[in-house]
Design a protein around this motif. Structure first.
Motif, PDB file in Angstrom:
ATOM      1  N   GLY A  82       0.804  -1.217   0.000  1.00 53.47           N
ATOM      2  CA  GLY A  82       0.000   0.000   0.000  1.00 53.47           C
ATOM      3  C   GLY A  82       0.834   1.263   0.000  1.00 53.47           C
ATOM      4  N   LEU A  83       2.030   1.206  -0.599  1.00 52.90           N
ATOM      5  CA  LEU A  83       2.931   2.355  -0.682  1.00 52.90           C
ATOM      6  C   LEU A  83       3.144   2.756  -2.144  1.00 52.90           C
ATOM      7  CD1 LEU A  83       5.585   0.973   1.834  1.00 52.90           C
ATOM      8  CD2 LEU A  83       3.823   2.671   2.310  1.00 52.90           C
ATOM      9  N   PRO A  84       2.103   3.347  -2.779  1.00 50.40           N
ATOM     10  CA  PRO A  84       2.239   3.668  -4.200  1.00 50.40           C
ATOM     11  C   PRO A  84       3.303   4.723  -4.495  1.00 50.40           C
ATOM     12  CG  PRO A  84       0.211   4.583  -3.331  1.00 50.40           C
ATOM     13  CD  PRO A  84       0.800   3.722  -2.252  1.00 50.40           C
ATOM     14  N   GLY A  85       3.547   5.636  -3.586  1.00 50.00           N
ATOM     15  CA  GLY A  85       4.583   6.651  -3.806  1.00 50.00           C
ATOM     16  C   GLY A  85       5.966   6.024  -3.902  1.00 50.00           C
ATOM     17  N   LYS A  86       6.257   5.104  -3.007  1.00 49.57           N
ATOM     18  CA  LYS A  86       7.536   4.393  -3.042  1.00 49.57           C
ATOM     19  C   LYS A  86       7.611   3.528  -4.295  1.00 49.57           C
ATOM     20  CE  LYS A  86      10.597   1.514  -0.305  1.00 49.57           C
ATOM     21  NZ  LYS A  86      10.823   0.874   0.992  1.00 49.57           N
ATOM     22  N   ALA A  87       6.502   2.902  -4.656  1.00 49.99           N
ATOM     23  CA  ALA A  87       6.476   2.066  -5.858  1.00 49.99           C
ATOM     24  C   ALA A  87       6.782   2.900  -7.104  1.00 49.99           C
ATOM     25  CB  ALA A  87       5.124   1.377  -5.990  1.00 49.99           C
ATOM     26  N   ILE A  88       6.225   4.095  -7.183  1.00 52.82           N
ATOM     27  CA  ILE A  88       6.479   4.967  -8.334  1.00 52.82           C
ATOM     28  C   ILE A  88       7.963   5.275  -8.442  1.00 52.82           C
ATOM     29  CG2 ILE A  88       6.113   7.316  -9.239  1.00 52.82           C
ATOM     30  CD1 ILE A  88       3.248   7.122  -8.024  1.00 52.82           C
ATOM     31  N   ARG A  89       8.601   5.580  -7.314  1.00 57.50           N
ATOM     32  CA  ARG A  89      10.040   5.890  -7.326  1.00 57.50           C
ATOM     33  C   ARG A  89      10.860   4.679  -7.759  1.00 57.50           C
ATOM     34  NH1 ARG A  89      14.122   4.975  -4.048  1.00 57.50           N
ATOM     35  NH2 ARG A  89      12.833   4.200  -2.354  1.00 57.50           N
ATOM     36  N   LEU A  90      10.493   3.496  -7.288  1.00 53.71           N
ATOM     37  CA  LEU A  90      11.240   2.299  -7.647  1.00 53.71           C
ATOM     38  C   LEU A  90      11.033   1.924  -9.116  1.00 53.71           C
ATOM     39  CD1 LEU A  90      10.606   0.348  -4.356  1.00 53.71           C
ATOM     40  CD2 LEU A  90      12.828   1.147  -5.189  1.00 53.71           C
ATOM     41  N   TYR A  91       9.819   2.108  -9.618  1.00 54.78           N
ATOM     42  CA  TYR A  91       9.587   1.881 -11.052  1.00 54.78           C
ATOM     43  C   TYR A  91      10.401   2.867 -11.878  1.00 54.78           C
ATOM     44  CZ  TYR A  91       5.695  -1.380 -10.309  1.00 54.78           C
ATOM     45  OH  TYR A  91       4.927  -2.462  -9.963  1.00 54.78           O
ATOM     46  N   ARG A  92      10.525   4.098 -11.399  1.00 52.85           N
ATOM     47  CA  ARG A  92      11.331   5.087 -12.108  1.00 52.85           C
ATOM     48  C   ARG A  92      12.790   4.641 -12.182  1.00 52.85           C
ATOM     49  NH1 ARG A  92       9.872   9.818  -9.702  1.00 52.85           N
ATOM     50  NH2 ARG A  92      11.322   9.431  -8.016  1.00 52.85           N
ATOM     51  N   GLU A  93      13.309   4.067 -11.101  1.00 53.45           N
ATOM     52  CA  GLU A  93      14.678   3.538 -11.104  1.00 53.45           C
ATOM     53  C   GLU A  93      14.834   2.456 -12.169  1.00 53.45           C
ATOM     54  OE1 GLU A  93      17.389   4.503  -9.363  1.00 53.45           O
ATOM     55  OE2 GLU A  93      16.244   6.107  -8.424  1.00 53.45           O
ATOM     56  N   ALA A  94      13.845   1.574 -12.267  1.00 51.61           N
ATOM     57  CA  ALA A  94      13.889   0.519 -13.283  1.00 51.61           C
ATOM     58  C   ALA A  94      13.829   1.118 -14.685  1.00 51.61           C
ATOM     59  CB  ALA A  94      12.740  -0.461 -13.081  1.00 51.61           C
ATOM     60  N   LEU A  95      13.012   2.149 -14.860  1.00 50.46           N
ATOM     61  CA  LEU A  95      12.879   2.774 -16.175  1.00 50.46           C
ATOM     62  C   LEU A  95      14.123   3.573 -16.564  1.00 50.46           C
ATOM     63  CD1 LEU A  95       9.130   3.775 -15.974  1.00 50.46           C
ATOM     64  CD2 LEU A  95      10.160   2.068 -17.494  1.00 50.46           C
ATOM     65  N   LEU A  96      14.888   4.027 -15.595  1.00 46.98           N
ATOM     66  CA  LEU A  96      16.162   4.675 -15.922  1.00 46.98           C
ATOM     67  C   LEU A  96      17.134   3.669 -16.529  1.00 46.98           C
ATOM     68  CD1 LEU A  96      16.705   7.009 -12.830  1.00 46.98           C
ATOM     69  CD2 LEU A  96      16.210   7.697 -15.184  1.00 46.98           C
ATOM     70  N   LEU A  97      17.038   2.419 -16.094  1.00 50.00           N
ATOM     71  CA  LEU A  97      17.905   1.369 -16.633  1.00 50.00           C
ATOM     72  C   LEU A  97      17.421   0.895 -18.001  1.00 50.00           C
ATOM     73  CD1 LEU A  97      18.427  -0.654 -13.354  1.00 50.00           C
ATOM     74  CD2 LEU A  97      20.117   0.766 -14.523  1.00 50.00           C
TER      75      LEU A  97
END
Length: 167
Positions: A82-97
């Protein structure tokens, strides 16, 4: 005398440069230890042990920060908590790669919808449709989440207005 010291410095620079280049791994080769930790984390997540999965995934990312799959799974675990804000940041890290990772784009879009950022989620849907060229599961899942819309939140004012006053 000056010429020989310059030549020695240049030779030393060439030797140190060639040594550092030969010791690096290619970008597409992820450390085997990181991949092993990722597999262990998948098992823990499947068993419902989100804390253990998070610990394993954070270790996997520490071992090799280029492990995009670990970032995506870590984001999925954050979303499950239930932490969508943290999930967004982690998905962004994956998308940077890898900016073309449709799984990360879908996950980020779904987390954005949970946070109420439907317009940004629609941008992710457009990117997925461009990458897929035809209908794909990630595009369908994100489109369904966007159509459902953000979750309704209950505010304190709404709760207070529904509660009858006490005499």
């Amino acid at each position: 005398m000056r010429l020989s010291s310059l030549a020695a410095a240049a030779a030393l620079a060439v030797v140190s440069l060639s040594t550092s280049l030969s010791g690096q791994r290619p970008d597409n080769q992820i450390d085997a230890r990181s991949m092993q930790l990722l597999e262990q984390a998948r098992g823990l997540k499947a068993a419902g042990n989100l804390d253990g999965a998070t610990d394993m995934l954070e270790t996997a990312v520490a071992v090799d920060p280029r492990n995009r799959s670990a970032f995506v799974l870590l984001a999925e675990v954050a979303d499950a908590r239930g932490l969508p804000g943290k999930a967004i940041r982690l998905y962004r890290e994956a998308l940077l790669l890898d900016p073309n990772d449709t799984r990360a784009l879908r996950g980020q879009g779904e987390a954005l919808v949970q946070r109420g950022a439907v317009a940004r989620a629609k941008d992710n849907l457009v990117k997925i449709k461009t990458l897929c060229k035809s209908e794909c599961a990630d595009a369908s899942a994100l489109a369904a989440q966007i159509a459902k819309g953000p979750p309704a939140t209950v505010t304190t004012a709404q709760v207070d207005s529904k509660t009858p006053p006490t005499p």
